[in-house]
Every structure is written in structure tokens, then in C-alpha cells.
Design a protein around this motif. Structure first.
Motif, PDB file in Angstrom:
ATOM      1  N   PHE A 150       0.827  -1.209   0.000  1.00 55.36           N
ATOM      2  CA  PHE A 150       0.000   0.000   0.000  1.00 55.36           C
ATOM      3  C   PHE A 150       0.861   1.258   0.000  1.00 55.36           C
ATOM      4  CE2 PHE A 150      -2.741   3.293   1.741  1.00 55.36           C
ATOM      5  CZ  PHE A 150      -3.945   3.043   1.092  1.00 55.36           C
ATOM      6  N   LEU A 320      -0.110  -5.686   6.653  1.00 51.92           N
ATOM      7  CA  LEU A 320      -0.985  -4.897   5.773  1.00 51.92           C
ATOM      8  C   LEU A 320      -2.281  -5.646   5.475  1.00 51.92           C
ATOM      9  CD1 LEU A 320      -1.661  -2.644   3.677  1.00 51.92           C
ATOM     10  CD2 LEU A 320      -0.386  -3.990   2.020  1.00 51.92           C
ATOM     11  N   GLY A 324      -5.418  -3.880   6.630  1.00 56.31           N
ATOM     12  CA  GLY A 324      -6.181  -3.374   5.485  1.00 56.31           C
ATOM     13  C   GLY A 324      -7.456  -4.152   5.271  1.00 56.31           C
ATOM     14  N   GLY A 325      -7.422  -5.434   5.611  1.00 54.72           N
ATOM     15  CA  GLY A 325      -8.569  -6.277   5.314  1.00 54.72           C
ATOM     16  C   GLY A 325      -9.665  -6.239   6.355  1.00 54.72           C
ATOM     17  N   ALA A 389     -15.722   2.564   2.298  1.00 60.07           N
ATOM     18  CA  ALA A 389     -14.839   2.462   3.474  1.00 60.07           C
ATOM     19  C   ALA A 389     -13.601   3.344   3.305  1.00 60.07           C
ATOM     20  CB  ALA A 389     -14.444   1.006   3.696  1.00 60.07           C
ATOM     21  N   PHE A 455     -13.484   0.519  -4.645  1.00 57.56           N
ATOM     22  CA  PHE A 455     -12.228  -0.232  -4.550  1.00 57.56           C
ATOM     23  C   PHE A 455     -11.132   0.425  -5.393  1.00 57.56           C
ATOM     24  CE2 PHE A 455     -15.454  -3.516  -3.635  1.00 57.56           C
ATOM     25  CZ  PHE A 455     -14.993  -3.943  -2.400  1.00 57.56           C
ATOM     26  N   GLU A 457      -9.529   2.065  -8.878  1.00 56.84           N
ATOM     27  CA  GLU A 457      -9.571   1.603 -10.278  1.00 56.84           C
ATOM     28  C   GLU A 457      -8.164   1.472 -10.817  1.00 56.84           C
ATOM     29  OE1 GLU A 457     -10.941   0.506 -12.815  1.00 56.84           O
ATOM     30  OE2 GLU A 457     -13.098   0.618 -12.460  1.00 56.84           O
ATOM     31  N   ARG A 460      -3.648  -0.058  -9.787  1.00 54.69           N
ATOM     32  CA  ARG A 460      -3.348   0.082  -8.365  1.00 54.69           C
ATOM     33  C   ARG A 460      -4.620   0.038  -7.521  1.00 54.69           C
ATOM     34  NH1 ARG A 460       1.614   2.899  -5.270  1.00 54.69           N
ATOM     35  NH2 ARG A 460       1.321   1.348  -3.649  1.00 54.69           N
ATOM     36  N   ILE A 463      -6.397  -4.794  -4.090  1.00 52.18           N
ATOM     37  CA  ILE A 463      -6.040  -6.163  -4.477  1.00 52.18           C
ATOM     38  C   ILE A 463      -6.978  -7.171  -3.781  1.00 52.18           C
ATOM     39  CG2 ILE A 463      -4.333  -6.675  -2.660  1.00 52.18           C
ATOM     40  CD1 ILE A 463      -2.500  -7.786  -4.857  1.00 52.18           C
ATOM     41  N   GLY A 464      -7.599  -6.725  -2.672  1.00 55.42           N
ATOM     42  CA  GLY A 464      -8.426  -7.650  -1.880  1.00 55.42           C
ATOM     43  C   GLY A 464      -9.915  -7.458  -2.105  1.00 55.42           C
TER      44      GLY A 464
HETATM   45  C1  HEM Z   1     -14.924  -4.017   1.606  1.00 56.99           C
HETATM   46  C2  HEM Z   1     -13.655  -4.129   1.796  1.00 56.99           C
HETATM   47  C3  HEM Z   1     -12.574  -3.270   1.183  1.00 56.99           C
HETATM   48  C4  HEM Z   1     -12.640  -2.012   0.647  1.00 56.99           C
HETATM   49  C5  HEM Z   1     -13.867  -1.113   0.522  1.00 56.99           C
HETATM   50  C6  HEM Z   1     -11.306  -1.678   0.179  1.00 56.99           C
HETATM   51  C7  HEM Z   1     -10.978  -0.497  -0.466  1.00 56.99           C
HETATM   52  C8  HEM Z   1      -9.709  -0.208  -0.955  1.00 56.99           C
HETATM   53  C9  HEM Z   1      -9.383   0.982  -1.697  1.00 56.99           C
HETATM   54  C10 HEM Z   1     -10.353   2.090  -2.080  1.00 56.99           C
HETATM   55  C11 HEM Z   1      -8.068   0.919  -2.009  1.00 56.99           C
HETATM   56  C12 HEM Z   1      -7.258   1.967  -2.774  1.00 56.99           C
HETATM   57  C13 HEM Z   1      -7.372   1.647  -4.262  1.00 56.99           C
HETATM   58  C14 HEM Z   1      -6.777   2.717  -5.152  1.00 56.99           C
HETATM   59  O1  HEM Z   1      -5.985   3.516  -4.702  1.00 56.99           O
HETATM   60  O2  HEM Z   1      -7.139   2.738  -6.371  1.00 56.99           O
HETATM   61  C15 HEM Z   1      -7.542  -0.314  -1.458  1.00 56.99           C
HETATM   62  C16 HEM Z   1      -6.231  -0.733  -1.607  1.00 56.99           C
HETATM   63  C17 HEM Z   1      -5.760  -1.914  -1.083  1.00 56.99           C
HETATM   64  N1  HEM Z   1      -6.497  -2.862  -0.404  1.00 56.99           N
HETATM   65 FE1  HEM Z   1      -8.474  -2.833  -0.045  1.00 56.99          FE
HETATM   66  N2  HEM Z   1     -10.464  -2.723   0.469  1.00 56.99           N
HETATM   67  C18 HEM Z   1     -11.191  -3.720   1.061  1.00 56.99           C
HETATM   68  C19 HEM Z   1     -10.734  -4.950   1.462  1.00 56.99           C
HETATM   69  C20 HEM Z   1      -9.433  -5.383   1.379  1.00 56.99           C
HETATM   70  C21 HEM Z   1      -8.942  -6.664   1.802  1.00 56.99           C
HETATM   71  C22 HEM Z   1      -9.817  -7.782   2.377  1.00 56.99           C
HETATM   72  C23 HEM Z   1      -7.581  -6.679   1.592  1.00 56.99           C
HETATM   73  C24 HEM Z   1      -6.554  -7.748   1.819  1.00 56.99           C
HETATM   74  C25 HEM Z   1      -6.588  -8.767   2.536  1.00 56.99           C
HETATM   75  C26 HEM Z   1      -7.233  -5.392   1.020  1.00 56.99           C
HETATM   76  C27 HEM Z   1      -5.959  -5.029   0.648  1.00 56.99           C
HETATM   77  C28 HEM Z   1      -5.641  -3.872  -0.029  1.00 56.99           C
HETATM   78  C29 HEM Z   1      -4.293  -3.562  -0.491  1.00 56.99           C
HETATM   79  C30 HEM Z   1      -3.048  -4.419  -0.290  1.00 56.99           C
HETATM   80  C31 HEM Z   1      -4.370  -2.341  -1.168  1.00 56.99           C
HETATM   81  C32 HEM Z   1      -3.221  -1.616  -1.856  1.00 56.99           C
HETATM   82  C33 HEM Z   1      -3.112  -2.112  -3.298  1.00 56.99           C
HETATM   83  C34 HEM Z   1      -1.959  -1.490  -4.073  1.00 56.99           C
HETATM   84  O3  HEM Z   1      -1.550  -0.382  -3.777  1.00 56.99           O
HETATM   85  O4  HEM Z   1      -1.476  -2.142  -5.002  1.00 56.99           O
HETATM   86  N3  HEM Z   1      -8.381  -4.638   0.895  1.00 56.99           N
HETATM   87  N4  HEM Z   1      -8.570  -0.988  -0.829  1.00 56.99           N
END
Ligand code: HEM
Length: 516
Positions: A150, A320, A324-325, A389, A455, A457, A460, A463-464
Motif C-alpha cells: 500500500f 498490511l 487493510g482487510g 470504506a 475499490f 480503479e 493500483r 487487491i483484496g
Molecule cells: C470491503 C472491503 C474493502 C474495501 C472497501 C477496500 C478499499 C480499498 C481501496 C479504495 C483501495 C485503494 C485503491 C486505489 O488507490 O485505487 C484499497 C487498496 C488496497 N487494499 Fe483494499 N479494500 C477492502 C478490502 C481489502 C482486503 C480484504 C484486503 C486484503 C486482505 C485489502 C488489501 C488492499 C491492499 C493491499 C491495497 C493496496 C493495493 C496497491 O496499492 O497495489 N483490501 N482498498
């Protein structure tokens, strides 16, 4: 800075020269004069620096919101409890009224570029990704476990993303489905106890325990039993609360060099160390005893064994995925429960869908059955619209980018105002109304591209996303299939929100429960 030093040194030199030829009272007076002069010079210099910083957007011909010294477009963060997302929503609405396509704001003295017209979201998130692949989030080499997928940018991010993408494929998620169903059992017991004792259920608290259990099993491969033992829950909560407080995060993002110089850690060291120690023990135990499991930790151990990541990097990613999850998913579950409790018709329609589809699978909650639930998907999409979120996306420009007649300069922080778009009546009429029909088969094609970003777009994005959605669905099906919910009269609507980066209700969402 060197100018200030020269001025101060000159004043001191003059004072020293005068000191020998003056009486005691003269000396006192001259010292006071010296202090006042130095103060006046320093204040004027800081003022001039701020004025110059706050003219950044004007000089670049970008529409902007007038800042005030010293916090820019923020209120005094020490006295104000305003949640971050409200700032973003207000910025968006003000620029929208100005009928501009983008605008500039200041977070402290740091200029931030805000997109208003969704076509710029596409430019930044996808089409010109090579200029905007950085998130510009804060991490510091003084705390290596804060350097994760992240927070990392550039090649380091790209390498990590490529390595971790296979961990989130639909087949891997299918493999985790049974672990999730297992985690619903203590949750249902917990809800049943509340029902028997006739006490209201705290939706967020219940959801957080569930997602902590799921995340612990899927990431670590161990049972955290959060419904009876709050150890991991409390540790994660401490890390999350301390690392996402408004004042600290904004300061670190806006002024990363100062934050790095001051060695401000992103994650609270004491709590982070405890979780990292547990992780290291799990890795050692598995390696020494040749234990192989079907979870993220195993996938990370495999990558580490191929010498593609170090042990510290492994711990950083686990941390993370844990943090994050669990919170984003728990927030989504609790907001969905809130809306279902407040909308009996939608709740009943959802229950009917569960019963109809599950009856053709022998009453069991199976992966294939969940995939068939169209109305559940619609309700979830609407929940994520009304309660994203992560209410805004961050990017950082990595090389000068010309757009229309302006140039976004290298190192400029970009804010994509998800929450503003999701509440914009031009894209979502009556935005405060919870209406899953916006996402029906016919209506969802009418959604203007890049106005729905729960989530993110592009390369980047989250991923989850599928893992998060799967957890929410499993929790809601098992809950709503067995229990009817109503909002407890203590809950005051509209909700007030906390000052975290992640959307969180300020007060408890309490539910009254009945058996179906
Ligand atoms: C309803 C649940 C979730 C929501 C609403 C959510 C939302 C987001 C958003 C908005 C971003 C930023 C995306 C961007 O900048 O374009 C993000 C990034 C990320 N999320 Fe989630 N997330 C959720 C669940 C999870 C889960 C379950 C995991 C992992 C187990 C996770 C891991 C990550 C990681 C690692 C990133 C960074 C990805 C990167 O920079 O390559 N997320 N999430």
C-alpha cells in the motif's frame, strides 16, 4: 533558511559588540530589542513562505479554494474533530458549484490536486498510469514493516504487486470460502446469546470480531477466537486507530520529509512489534515442522523461500493484509446491517433471495450459491456507494504531466474524491436514499464511468476487493437468514462519523434482534 541564519547571526553580532559599551539597563533593553527583532524577522519569513506556498495554484492558473495560514484548507486539526472524508466531500461540492473540472487545495502548506470531472479519474487511474503509479502515502525506512504494497511506490510496488496478485485469484478465494463459513459459527452463537438475553447487538463490534477471525485464519492460518478472546482484536485496533488518526496521517502525507526527519513511525511501534513477533514465530514453527497450509502466510513463505522477499517484507505484507482487510470489511458489514435494519422491505427481499437460492443447494451456504445472489450484489454495491470504506483515493504525480492548458508538476499529490462522486445528485439522484436498484442489471450500465470507485480503479486498485466482498456476503447471508434486525431507538440518524481515514461511525450501531 540560510537567509534567516544570516539575519539572526548579524543581529547577534551587533548585540555582542554593543554589550561591552552599555550599562546594565541598556543591556537589558538591547537584549529585548534583539529578541523582538529576531522574532519579528522569523515570523515575517514564515509568513512570506506561507504566502508564497499558498499562491501555488494561483500561479499555475488552477481554480482553488482560498487557504488560511497556517493550515491551508483544513480547520485547526488540534481543535477540530472533522472527519477527513467531510473535507473531501466539501472540497468536491465547492468546486462543483464553481463549475470547474479540477481544483487545487492545500493540506497544511502542501498543494493537492483534486479531480472533479470523472474523465480525469480515468486519465489518472488508467490512461496515464505511468505518470501516476505512486500513491504518495507515508512510510519510513526507520520502520521497515511500514513499507508494504500500500505504501511503496515505483519499481518496489510493481514487483510486490506482481508477486501478490496470484494470491487473490477466484480459485484461491474459493479455497478460503470454507474458512469463512467456519468463522460464522461463533458469530451466530454470539448473536444468539444477545437475542436470548434480549440485549442490543453492537453491529460494528460483531462485524470486527468476525473479520478479525476470518483474516487471522486466511492470513496466519490460526484461530483468533475473537468472539471470546479479544487479544488480536485489541492489538489490531490499537495499530489501526493510532496509525490512521487524522492529524498524524495528513501531516505525514503532506510533509513526508519533515515526518521522516522527525522519524515519525506510521504504525505504533509497541503494538506492531507484538503482532510481528507472533508472525515470526508462526513462520519459524511452520518452517521447522514442515507444516504447509492453504493460507496467505503459506503463499508468502513460498515467495520468501524463493528469495523474492525478505522476512521483514513478509511481515510487512502480512500486517498490511491483516489491518487493510479487517477494518474496511467490518465497516462495510456494519453499514449494510444498518441499512437493512432501517429498510425492512429490502431486508425481506434479501432474505427471500437467500432462501430461494439456498434451497436449491440443500440449504447449505456454498460458493456457487453465493455467486448466484444478484440482489445481494446490488445491496452490497449500494452499501459501498453510500459508505465507501476508503472515501478518497490518493495518487502522486511522478513526472510533469500536461493536461489541457495546465501542467501537474512532479511530486504533486492527487486526491480522487470518491465520496464526493458517490453523493453527487448528477450521478446518483437522491444520494442520501439507500436504493439497491441503482445497481440492477438495467440500471448499472447507466452509471457514468469513473463515478463509482469503492475499490479504486486501474492497476493500483484494491487487491483484496473480491476477498472483502466475499466476507461481507458470507457474514450477511448467515446473519440475515436466521435473524430479523431493527435499529435500536438509541441510534441517531443521520450518523456521525469518526476522524479516521477509514469511514467509521462515531457511535455504536445498535441492533434489536428477533429470530426469523
Ligand atoms: C470491503 C472491503 C474493502 C474495501 C472497501 C477496500 C478499499 C480499498 C481501496 C479504495 C483501495 C485503494 C485503491 C486505489 O488507490 O485505487 C484499497 C487498496 C488496497 N487494499 Fe483494499 N479494500 C477492502 C478490502 C481489502 C482486503 C480484504 C484486503 C486484503 C486482505 C485489502 C488489501 C488492499 C491492499 C493491499 C491495497 C493496496 C493495493 C496497491 O496499492 O497495489 N483490501 N482498498
Amino acid at each position: 533558511m540560510s537567509f534567516v541564519t544570516t539575519v539572526v547571526q548579524t543581529v547577534m553580532w551587533c548585540c555582542k559588540r554593543m554589550k561591552h559599551s552599555l550599562t546594565w539597563s541598556d543591556r537589558m533593553e538591547s537584549q529585548i530589542t534583539w529578541i523582538i527583532t529576531t522574532l519579528a524577522i522569523s515570523i515575517s519569513l514564515v509568513f512570506m513562505f506561507m504566502k508564497r506556498s499558498f499562491s501555488y495554484w494561483k500561479r499555475r492558473n488552477v481554480p482553488y479554494l482560498t487557504p488560511t495560514i497556517p493550515f491551508g484548507n483544513l480547520e485547526n486539526p488540534i481543535t477540530s474533530n472533522k472527519p477527513q472524508f467531510l473535507y473531501v466531500r466539501e472540497f468536491y461540492e465547492k468546486f462543483k458549484k464553481m463549475r470547474v473540472q479540477y481544483g487545487g487545495v492545500y493540506i497544511y502548506t502542501s498543494p493537492m490536486f483534486l479531480t472533479i470531472d470523472p474523465k480525469y479519474n480515468k486519465e489518472i487511474l488508467i490512461r496515464n498510469f505511468q505518470y501516476f503509479h505512486a500513491r504518495g502515502f507515508y512510510s519510513t525506512k526507520h520502520q521497515p514493516v511500514s513499507e508494504n504494497l500500500f505504501t511503496k511506490d515505483g519499481d518496489k510496488w510493481s514487483i510486490l504487486r506482481t508477486k501478490f496478485t496470484p494470491m487473490f485469484t477466484p480459485s484461491k478465494l474459493k479455497g478460503m470460502f470454507d474458512l469463512m463459513i467456519e468463522a460464522t459459527k461463533p458469530m451466530l452463537k454470539y448473536i444468539t446469546e444477545h437475542h436470548c438475553k434480549q440485549i442490543p447487538l453492537n453491529a460494528k463490534n460483531c462485524a470486527t470480531r468476525f473479520t478479525t477471525d476470518v483474516t487471522a485464519t486466511c492470513v496466519f492460518g490460526f484461530e483468533s477466537n475473537s468472539f471470546v478472546d479479544e487479544t488480536l482484536l485489541k492489538q489490531l485496533n490499537e495499530i489501526l486507530v493510532k496509525s490512521t488518526r487524522l492529524l498524524r496521517v495528513l501531516f505525514c502525507i503532506a510533509l513526508p520529509k519533515v515526518a521522516n526527519f522527525l522519524r515519525i513511525p506510521l504504525l505504533p511501534p509497541a503494538e506492531t512489534d507484538v503482532v510481528c513477533r507472533n508472525l515470526e514465530e508462526s513462520v519459524n514453527y511452520r518452517t521447522q515442522n514442515n507444516i504447509i497450509k492453504m493460507d496467505f502466510l503459506q503463499l508468502l513463505i513460498d515467495i520468501k523461500n524463493q528469495h523474492l522477499i525478505t522476512l521483514t517484507e513478509l511481515k510487512a505484507q502480512c500486517l498490511l493484509f491483516l489491518i487493510g482487510g479487517y477494518e474496511t470489511t467490518a465497516a462495510t458489514i456494519s453499514f449494510m446491517l444498518l441499512e437493512l435494519a432501517n429498510n425492512e422491505v429490502i431486508q425481506e427481499k434479501l432474505r427471500t433471495e437467500f432462501n430461494e437460492i439456498l434451497s436449491s443447494y440443500g440449504g447449505e451456504i456454498l460458493y456457487e450459491a453465493v455467486m448466484e445472489m444478484k440482489y445481494l450484489e446490488m445491496v452490497l454495491c449500494e452499501t459501498l456507494r453510500k459508505y465507501p470504506a476508503a472515501p478518497f483515493l490518493l495518487r502522486k504525480c511522478v513526472k510533469d504531466f500536461a493536461i489541457n492548458d495546465i501542467t501537474i508538476e512532479k511530486d504533486t499529490n492527487i486526491v480522487i474524491p470518491t465520496i464526493g462522486l458517490h453523493y453527487d445528485p448528477e450521478y446518483y439522484p437522491n444520494p442520501d436514499v439507500f436504493d439497491p436498484e441503482r445497481f440492477s442489471e438495467t440500471n448499472k450500465n447507466k452509471i457514468v464511468p469513473f463515478t463509482y470507485l469503492p475499490f479504486g480503479e486501474g492497476p493500483r486498485n484494491c487487491i483484496g476487493d473480491r476477498l472483502g466482498k466475499q466476507q461481507v456476503k458470507v457474514a450477511i447471508i448467515s446473519f440475515i437468514q436466521k435473524f430479523k434486525i431493527k435499529l435500536n431507538p438509541q441510534v441517531v440518524l443521520p450518523l456521525e462519523y469518526d476522524t479516521f481515514m477509514i469511514l467509521a461511525p462515531k457511535k455504536d450501531i445498535l441492533l434489536d434482534i428477533e429470530l426469523v
